[in-house]
Motif scaffolding. Structure first.
Motif, PDB file in Angstrom:
ATOM      1  N   ASP A  13     -11.390   6.540   7.268  1.00  6.43           N
ATOM      2  CA  ASP A  13     -11.530   5.388   7.727  1.00  6.43           C
ATOM      3  C   ASP A  13      -9.939   4.300   7.501  1.00  6.43           C
ATOM      4  O   ASP A  13      -9.899   3.301   7.956  1.00  6.43           O
ATOM      5  N   THR A  34      -8.299   0.356  -1.078  1.00  7.09           N
ATOM      6  CA  THR A  34      -8.833  -0.476  -1.875  1.00  7.09           C
ATOM      7  C   THR A  34      -7.938  -0.150  -3.345  1.00  7.09           C
ATOM      8  O   THR A  34      -7.234   0.965  -3.406  1.00  7.09           O
ATOM      9  N   ASN A  90       0.804  -1.194   0.015  1.00 11.31           N
ATOM     10  CA  ASN A  90       0.044   0.054  -0.084  1.00 11.31           C
ATOM     11  C   ASN A  90       0.938   1.428   0.038  1.00 11.31           C
ATOM     12  O   ASN A  90       0.287   2.497   0.056  1.00 11.31           O
ATOM     13  N   SER A 106      -8.891   3.020   5.193  1.00  9.54           N
ATOM     14  CA  SER A 106      -8.795   1.697   4.277  1.00  9.54           C
ATOM     15  C   SER A 106      -8.253   2.059   3.147  1.00  9.54           C
ATOM     16  O   SER A 106      -7.934   3.105   2.271  1.00  9.54           O
ATOM     17  N   ASN A 156      -8.349   5.804   1.799  1.00 11.64           N
ATOM     18  CA  ASN A 156      -9.578   6.745   2.365  1.00 11.64           C
ATOM     19  C   ASN A 156      -8.886   7.357   3.599  1.00 11.64           C
ATOM     20  O   ASN A 156      -8.711   6.679   4.648  1.00 11.64           O
TER      21      ASN A 156
END
Length: 457
Positions: free
Chosen positions: A298, A302, A267, A300, A295
């Protein structure tokens, strides 16, 4: 018939004469048509048309739109100064930024005043000339004794009525979003500036900065910064600033938002071409042919898988000076505009030419419509998207960059002759992105953060 009888009589009367034929005198009882008067009317109409082109009646709309964007920004700066002034360096810088913005607003107001006065004079003069031309045309219509013009006008109206009757009344089109290339501001015509110049904290050579292209309420004045802190290729956090003044003095408020604890790893941000949209950072995924979305709310992550054959890991970079100087890990370029997020990349199947795809936003982002161009990636320094049009830049000199290419996603047409030049504060451009919030270009190069104003029709 009477004319033939007259000729017959003349022939009989002069049979003995040496004249070989019959000569008839014809007299036109109508007044001669005043060609000079018609030419004068045509010249007057042409002059009026040229005056309107020179005056450019859209100037007032552009100035009003600029003021509409600038006034809230100025108000937000003053509010920010009142809230966060520490009476020291931060307050001094904030006052200077506010002063500069006031000067720009006053210039816009003066331009608007001048344009309004000029337009009023032009309208008055044009109205008078149109009335004169209207009277002259009525006078000229009296020469149409056979009513050719009137009948032609009647036939035109009749044909229009018949077409409407045959085809039926057209149904009103449903309300839809404007096409991606149909910019409400018109085409881009110029780049001015630089307006903002600052040095990134730590002076990291590679990075990206700007504003959220679709900010949340209360964060309209926020800025973000990504610096590639590992090998000029990787980063693992986003730095936030609550105002322009805070960014200039390096006061990071609310601070860093961490994507991963180490760098580089899963990531991690790879490459300098990142963008922020709706509180989510879009960037090239570490060691993958995919786009990551982080994001900031939160925390996160994707991802969106790119097509098979997409070049990544520094296999197809932006370059300049005859492809001898290239920027590592610039295979993927993310961009924002009025309609959302875009990705620019290359594949082996497209021979290294640029490909543009729309990123469809949602809980799980996906790749949307795709366009293939004829522009070779390594002949380009950087790209950005504004109003659904892909623009590309190339290196001219250490102090000048040219926006030379445009691809319209609505028409599919390409142009290699855009010819818009911008003055650079450093020789290299590592990232370049357009913000629809303030119609600015945000450039990061050699540790410098620079912005430019985009001018539309």
């Amino acid at each position: 018939m009477k004319l033939l009888q007259l000729c017959a009589l003349l022939i009989v009367a002069h049979q003995g004469a040496s004249s070989p034929g019959c000569v008839c005198e014809f007299k036109n009882l109508e007044k001669p048509f005043p060609h000079d008067q018609l030419r004068t009317v045509e010249d007057s109409a042409s002059t009026c048309n040229e005056k309107y082109k020179q005056q450019n009646l859209q100037d007032i709309d552009v100035l009003l739109l600029a003021l509409e964007h600038r006034m809230p920004q100025l108000e937000a700066m003053v509010w920010e100064l009142e809230r966060e002034d520490d009476g020291d360096l931060y307050g001094a810088v904030s006052l200077q930024v506010i002063h500069n913005e006031q000067v720009e607003v006053l210039k816009l107001i003066q331009q608007l005043s001048n344009s309004t006065v000029g337009s009023q004079l032009l309208n008055t003069d044009t109205e008078r000339k149109l009335q004169e031309m209207k009277e002259e045309m009525r006078d000229l219509q009296t020469y149409d004794s056979m009513q050719v013009v009137k009948r032609d006008q009647a036939n035109t109206r009749l044909k229009r009525d018949l077409d409407q009757c045959q085809n039926g009344q057209p149904r009103p089109a449903p309300l839809t979003q404007p096409p991606q290339g149909n910019c409400p501001l018109g085409r881009m015509v110029n780049i001015t500036g630089p307006r903002i110049t600052s040095v990134a904290p730590g002076s990291n050579a590679y990075g990206a900065w700007g504003r959220d292209a679709k900010p949340e309420a209360g964060k309209e004045s926020w800025y973000w910064l990504v610096m590639l802190t590992a090998s000029n290729a990787f980063a693992h956090y986003v730095r936030r600033f609550s105002s322009l003044s805070a960014l200039i003095v390096g006061a990071s408020r609310p601070g860093n938002v961490q994507i991963s604890p180490s760098n580089p790893t899963t990531n991690t941000i790879q490459g300098p071409n990142a963008v922020l949209y709706e509180e989510a950072l879009y960037y090239g995924c570490y060691n993958k042919d995919a786009i990551c979305r982080f994001n900031l709310t939160d925390l996160s992550v994707t991802s969106v898988q790119l097509p098979k054959g997409t070049r990544f890991n520094s296999k197809s970079n932006f370059c300049h000076t005859g492809h001898t100087v290239c920027y590592p890990y610039t295979d993927l370029d993310l961009a924002t505009d009025e309609s959302g997020v875009w990705v620019i990349y290359t594949t082996s199947e497209n021979f290294g030419n640029l490909i543009l795809s729309k990123v469809e936003l949602g809980k799980e982002p996906t790749l949307g419509q795709t366009w293939h161009t004829s522009l070779y990636k390594q002949a380009v320094t950087n790209t950005f998207v504004a109003c659904g049009i892909l623009y590309a830049t190339r290196y001219v000199s250490a102090g000048t960059e040219e926006i030379f290419y445009a691809f319209d996603t609505t028409t599919g047409l390409e142009r290699y002759d855009v010819g818009i030049y911008m003055q650079k504060m450093s020789a290299n451009i590592m990232s370049l992105n357009y913000s629809p919030v303030d119609h600015m270009l945000y450039v990061y190069g050699d540790g410098k953060m620079v912005s430019y104003q985009v001018e539309f029709e």
